[in-house]
Design an enzyme around this catalytic site. Sequence first.
Site, PDB file in Angstrom:
ATOM      1  N   CYS A 257      28.239  -3.081 -19.923  1.00 35.61           N
ATOM      2  CA  CYS A 257      28.215  -1.688 -20.360  1.00 35.61           C
ATOM      3  C   CYS A 257      28.475  -0.779 -19.160  1.00 35.61           C
ATOM      4  CB  CYS A 257      26.852  -1.369 -21.000  1.00 35.61           C
ATOM      5  SG  CYS A 257      26.785   0.279 -21.677  1.00 35.61           S
ATOM      6  N   TYR A 509      15.088  11.365 -43.724  1.00 33.43           N
ATOM      7  CA  TYR A 509      15.363  12.702 -44.256  1.00 33.43           C
ATOM      8  C   TYR A 509      15.422  12.610 -45.778  1.00 33.43           C
ATOM      9  CZ  TYR A 509      16.790  12.954 -39.421  1.00 33.43           C
ATOM     10  OH  TYR A 509      16.810  12.855 -38.048  1.00 33.43           O
TER      11      TYR A 509
HETATM   12  C1  LIG Z   1      19.754   5.127 -42.194  1.00 32.84           C
HETATM   13  C2  LIG Z   1      19.761   5.979 -43.427  1.00 32.84           C
HETATM   14  C3  LIG Z   1      19.782   5.164 -44.654  1.00 32.84           C
HETATM   15  C4  LIG Z   1      18.600   6.921 -43.418  1.00 32.84           C
HETATM   16  C5  LIG Z   1      18.570   7.918 -44.527  1.00 32.84           C
HETATM   17  N1  LIG Z   1      19.613   8.889 -44.451  1.00 32.84           N
HETATM   18  C6  LIG Z   1      17.207   8.606 -44.503  1.00 32.84           C
HETATM   19  O1  LIG Z   1      17.121   9.793 -44.351  1.00 32.84           O
HETATM   20  O2  LIG Z   1      16.214   7.974 -44.639  1.00 32.84           O
END
Ligand SMILES: CC(C)C[C@H](N)C(=O)O
Length: 614
Positions: A257, A509
């Site tokens: 890396c 979220y």
């Molecule tokens: C990694 C994703 C599936 C997470 C999803 N957008 C959430 O808010 O939990």
Amino acid sequence: MAQASRPGSHRVKQCLQSLVFFRASCFSQAGGPAPITSARPGQNALFSSVPCRDPGLAAQATRCARRLAWRPGGCGVQYLFISLVQASLGVLARRRGKRVKCCDWLADLQRALRLTLATGHLLPPLFVNTDPRGAMRLSPRAAMPVPDIMCRQCNAGCNNKEIGTRVPQPLRPGPSRFIPQEEILRVGNEDANMHSVLAEAFADLGRLDNITLLMVFHPQYLESFLKTQHYLLQMDGPLPASHQHYIGIMAAARHQCSYLVNLHVNDFIHSGGDQKWLNGLENAPPKLQSLSELNKILAHRPWLITKEHIEQLLKTGENNWSLAELIHAVVLLAHYHSLASFTFGCGINPEIQSNGGPTFRPPSVGNYCICDITNGNHEGHTPAGSVVVSESSCEVEALMEKMKQLQEIRPDEMASQEEMATRFEQEKRESMLVIAADEDPPPARDVSRHFEDTSYGYKDFSRRGMHVPTFRVQDFNWEDHGYSLVNRLYPDVGQLLDEKFHMAYNLTYNTMAMHSDVDTSTLRRAIWNYVHCMFGIRYDDYDYGEINQLLDRSFKVYIKNVVCSPEKTTKRMYDSFWRQFKHSEKVHVNLLLMEARMQAELLYALRAISCYMT
Ligand SMILES: CC(C)C[C@H](N)C(=O)O
């Protein structure tokens, strides 16, 4: 004050203060450069603890900022001021204890300004004054309207003898080659929460690096990440700073890396490290050399770590490690192995001062280096969600349906203990057969010298008759064992890591691509447990059948590469899973992969340490 008695240095401080102010005011304005005209010193100041005491300078900086605000397109004044402050902090740091001539300082700023305007990039402090070509000359094409910063002390434009600066060409725009620049937060457009995290990151690192600019999609996590990293690298720990950075270099080099290697080479030199060590591991002190075996196993086959490895390092002798030092080293190794996963998983671009960063070379065919071409990275950006092929259009809904079904399973419908164990073994076996990219690109020369035995990597061991033993978390887990062991030997780090693991594991979220109000816990758990499963780690209350229902093949290929052979991750792999999801969600996936991998490495290393101690 000793500082003030030196001619010039007081002045430098004042200049710095006013620039910090204006940078701060710009930073706090959303929507680009225009509002600079109304910014008042002190208003929402990022560094509110730095008062501006020189109205003359402040007025001058305002004039300069107004002129700059008309720069068509591009990076905006925020970047400019970030760069200015970086440059000035860098200059101050380098000249600490020496006489500072304000003319020199202003000349540095002038250069920083030109480079920033022309490249639209943040300038790391080291860049200014360290152009290897020495003479900085302006090619007329790169001439930009750069205001003269007048030095009132000399009563002249400090830079009037300089014709200008040659401007390096950015090879790739933006922090990631997988994610279009438009999708990434523009500094200045962030909300209050992100703002304060970025401000802290900037104050801490002296720059906003590409990793930070991607992680800020998830500010709560970023905060926890930076706190831990700060503690590991900047607080007084068991290991001296130069050793810490050298260990970072060794760890990143195991995955070739160069992005992280370059960052730490800079920090290593800054922290007073001996440049000779950078010629190769054999030039480093024997004590650091002795860490190379652990580095290698931890990165590629952590299940092979035994208490004998630990004993070897701790046994009394001239170059032995103390337990506290070893824990510090192990955490750093695991941190940088996993960060290499994040770096490759998100296609992080080189920083401006790195190899592969902006260059004086004329742009060549396609602007990609050869290893990218063999990786398939020469294809254009595919914004997530833009590829709508028939089978992916209902991909998200189908996935959500499966998640719902799994959540509704009643306890009496659950598989038996034996069945669960069989499913784990099966998933573990299958995960070994998921094919990683088959090319083995040779390690870049500058990186390979930091480690030995370049052929030792993650292999599809089961096909070669190797077996990953099952690690049962009832016997040794993070919460009950790892956490307290780390905390005992390296106070607070256990706590910080614990917070970071929780943050990554629980972050949500409640969204899935374009859908909201979704409970995503089953999906996130499947991702986390799949990573642990690849390392042989088993939770006896988890049904590994869920993994097959929720993670499809292209996603498994991506996970396998990012976690086990990050350097082989390609843009094609990134693009081909979860095609309707947002880029921020793919970065979120990378946080899960990185933290799960880090915890897996730590569990093996800490179990061996704990065996040694008992
Ligand atoms: C990694 C994703 C599936 C997470 C999803 N957008 C959430 O808010 O939990």
